[in-house]
Design a protein around this motif. Structure first.
Motif, PDB file in Angstrom:
ATOM      1  N   MET A   1       0.827  -1.408   0.358  1.00 43.76           N
ATOM      2  CA  MET A   1      -0.028   0.184  -0.270  1.00 43.76           C
ATOM      3  C   MET A   1       0.874   1.449   0.023  1.00 43.76           C
ATOM      4  SD  MET A   1      -3.082   0.725   2.588  1.00 43.76           S
ATOM      5  CE  MET A   1      -3.207   2.377   3.356  1.00 43.76           C
ATOM      6  N   LEU A   2       0.537   1.921  -1.024  1.00 38.22           N
ATOM      7  CA  LEU A   2       1.519   3.561  -1.122  1.00 38.22           C
ATOM      8  C   LEU A   2       0.885   4.346   0.142  1.00 38.22           C
ATOM      9  CD1 LEU A   2       1.610   3.312  -5.013  1.00 38.22           C
ATOM     10  CD2 LEU A   2       3.340   2.841  -2.982  1.00 38.22           C
ATOM     11  N   SER A   3       1.831   5.180   0.142  1.00 37.25           N
ATOM     12  CA  SER A   3       1.598   6.786   1.247  1.00 37.25           C
ATOM     13  C   SER A   3       0.850   7.571   0.554  1.00 37.25           C
ATOM     14  CB  SER A   3       2.490   6.640   2.209  1.00 37.25           C
ATOM     15  OG  SER A   3       3.101   7.737   1.124  1.00 37.25           O
ATOM     16  N   LYS A   4       0.313   8.352   1.714  1.00 36.00           N
ATOM     17  CA  LYS A   4      -0.275   9.856   0.908  1.00 36.00           C
ATOM     18  C   LYS A   4       0.269  10.053  -0.183  1.00 36.00           C
ATOM     19  CE  LYS A   4      -3.748  10.889   2.803  1.00 36.00           C
ATOM     20  NZ  LYS A   4      -4.831  12.284   4.130  1.00 36.00           N
ATOM     21  N   LYS A   5       1.757  11.057   0.924  1.00 38.08           N
ATOM     22  CA  LYS A   5       2.482  10.966   0.431  1.00 38.08           C
ATOM     23  C   LYS A   5       3.512  10.257  -1.363  1.00 38.08           C
ATOM     24  CE  LYS A   5       7.002  14.016   0.811  1.00 38.08           C
ATOM     25  NZ  LYS A   5       8.103  14.428   1.797  1.00 38.08           N
ATOM     26  N   VAL A   6       3.244   9.494  -1.032  1.00 35.11           N
ATOM     27  CA  VAL A   6       3.980   8.730  -2.496  1.00 35.11           C
ATOM     28  C   VAL A   6       2.782   8.670  -3.511  1.00 35.11           C
ATOM     29  CG1 VAL A   6       4.334   6.336  -3.712  1.00 35.11           C
ATOM     30  CG2 VAL A   6       5.560   7.266  -1.452  1.00 35.11           C
ATOM     31  N   THR A   7       1.900   8.659  -3.722  1.00 30.70           N
ATOM     32  CA  THR A   7       1.069   9.016  -3.879  1.00 30.70           C
ATOM     33  C   THR A   7       0.598   9.809  -5.158  1.00 30.70           C
ATOM     34  OG1 THR A   7      -1.169   8.671  -2.842  1.00 30.70           O
ATOM     35  CG2 THR A   7      -0.647   7.035  -3.955  1.00 30.70           C
ATOM     36  N   ARG A   8       0.706  11.208  -4.335  1.00 36.05           N
ATOM     37  CA  ARG A   8      -0.184  12.508  -4.029  1.00 36.05           C
ATOM     38  C   ARG A   8       1.816  13.315  -5.437  1.00 36.05           C
ATOM     39  NH1 ARG A   8       2.570  17.742  -3.283  1.00 36.05           N
ATOM     40  NH2 ARG A   8       4.010  16.564  -1.538  1.00 36.05           N
ATOM     41  N   LEU A   9       2.746  12.964  -4.700  1.00 35.85           N
ATOM     42  CA  LEU A   9       4.585  12.736  -6.056  1.00 35.85           C
ATOM     43  C   LEU A   9       4.339  12.505  -6.966  1.00 35.85           C
ATOM     44  CD1 LEU A   9       6.876  13.245  -3.204  1.00 35.85           C
ATOM     45  CD2 LEU A   9       5.383  15.333  -4.236  1.00 35.85           C
ATOM     46  N   ARG A  10       3.647  10.731  -7.415  1.00 33.60           N
ATOM     47  CA  ARG A  10       3.666  10.375  -8.502  1.00 33.60           C
ATOM     48  C   ARG A  10       2.541  11.617  -8.883  1.00 33.60           C
ATOM     49  NH1 ARG A  10       0.015   5.225  -7.865  1.00 33.60           N
ATOM     50  NH2 ARG A  10      -1.320   6.267  -7.744  1.00 33.60           N
ATOM     51  N   ARG A  11       1.150  11.522  -9.123  1.00 38.53           N
ATOM     52  CA  ARG A  11       0.306  12.702  -9.146  1.00 38.53           C
ATOM     53  C   ARG A  11       0.820  13.533  -9.745  1.00 38.53           C
ATOM     54  NH1 ARG A  11      -3.624  11.448  -5.249  1.00 38.53           N
ATOM     55  NH2 ARG A  11      -3.213  13.730  -4.188  1.00 38.53           N
ATOM     56  N   ALA A  12       1.614  14.340  -9.255  1.00 38.90           N
ATOM     57  CA  ALA A  12       2.274  15.563  -9.521  1.00 38.90           C
ATOM     58  C   ALA A  12       3.371  15.419 -10.568  1.00 38.90           C
ATOM     59  CB  ALA A  12       2.960  16.225  -8.638  1.00 38.90           C
ATOM     60  N   ARG A  13       4.237  13.947 -10.452  1.00 41.51           N
ATOM     61  CA  ARG A  13       5.079  14.043 -11.626  1.00 41.51           C
ATOM     62  C   ARG A  13       4.798  13.645 -13.014  1.00 41.51           C
ATOM     63  NH1 ARG A  13       7.854  10.454  -9.432  1.00 41.51           N
ATOM     64  NH2 ARG A  13       6.557   8.951  -9.282  1.00 41.51           N
ATOM     65  N   ARG A  14       3.568  13.224 -12.941  1.00 39.28           N
ATOM     66  CA  ARG A  14       2.491  12.434 -14.483  1.00 39.28           C
ATOM     67  C   ARG A  14       2.088  14.232 -14.973  1.00 39.28           C
ATOM     68  NH1 ARG A  14      -1.145   8.799 -12.459  1.00 39.28           N
ATOM     69  NH2 ARG A  14      -2.598  10.474 -12.063  1.00 39.28           N
ATOM     70  N   SER A  15       1.449  15.190 -14.288  1.00 39.23           N
ATOM     71  CA  SER A  15       1.407  16.676 -14.795  1.00 39.23           C
ATOM     72  C   SER A  15       2.287  17.502 -14.604  1.00 39.23           C
ATOM     73  CB  SER A  15       0.541  17.809 -13.446  1.00 39.23           C
ATOM     74  OG  SER A  15       0.918  17.602 -12.577  1.00 39.23           O
ATOM     75  N   ARG A  16       3.733  17.300 -13.874  1.00 38.57           N
ATOM     76  CA  ARG A  16       5.301  18.452 -14.332  1.00 38.57           C
ATOM     77  C   ARG A  16       5.470  18.139 -16.195  1.00 38.57           C
ATOM     78  NH1 ARG A  16       6.765  17.982  -8.207  1.00 38.57           N
ATOM     79  NH2 ARG A  16       5.359  19.767  -7.836  1.00 38.57           N
TER      80      ARG A  16
END
Length: 116
Positions: free
Chosen positions: A1-16
């Protein structure tokens, strides 16, 4: 299970990645429970053009962790962007949900004349 921070940074990477492909100036937002920060980065992402946050002297006197403070930060960063001649940006929410303080900052920046 991924942490909230890891999933947030994954979403950020896609948009960046997408923003870097189109070569847009980014309005980056970061929020913490007490403060909210906004900065304009050039298209490569290696230079800060201008910034605003609830740590600024004019905004620090009031409550800094609510929607009203985020609106003030959005207005301030938009005014500073217009001073340097930037009107069109890409909104980088850094993986945070477009809700609450992030949305308030974006709406306030739009009302002051930034286009995204």
């Amino acid at each position: 299970m991924l942490s909230k921070k890891v999933t947030r940074l994954r979403r950020a990477r896609r948009s960046r990645i997408k923003m870097r492909e189109i070569g847009a100036i980014r309005l980056c937002v970061h929020r913490t429970p007490k403060h909210i920060y906004a900065q304009l980065l050039n298209s490569e992402g290696n230079q800060v053009l201008t910034h605003a946050s609830t740590l600024d002297e004019s905004l620090r006197s009031s409550n800094t962790g609510n929607v009203e403070a985020a609106k003030k930060v959005g207005e301030l960063v938009a005014q500073r962007a217009k001073e340097i001649g930037v009107t069109k940006v890409a909104f980088d929410r850094s993986g945070f949900l477009y809700h609450g303080r992030v949305k308030a900052l974006a709406d306030a920046a739009r009302q002051q004349g930034l286009e995204f």
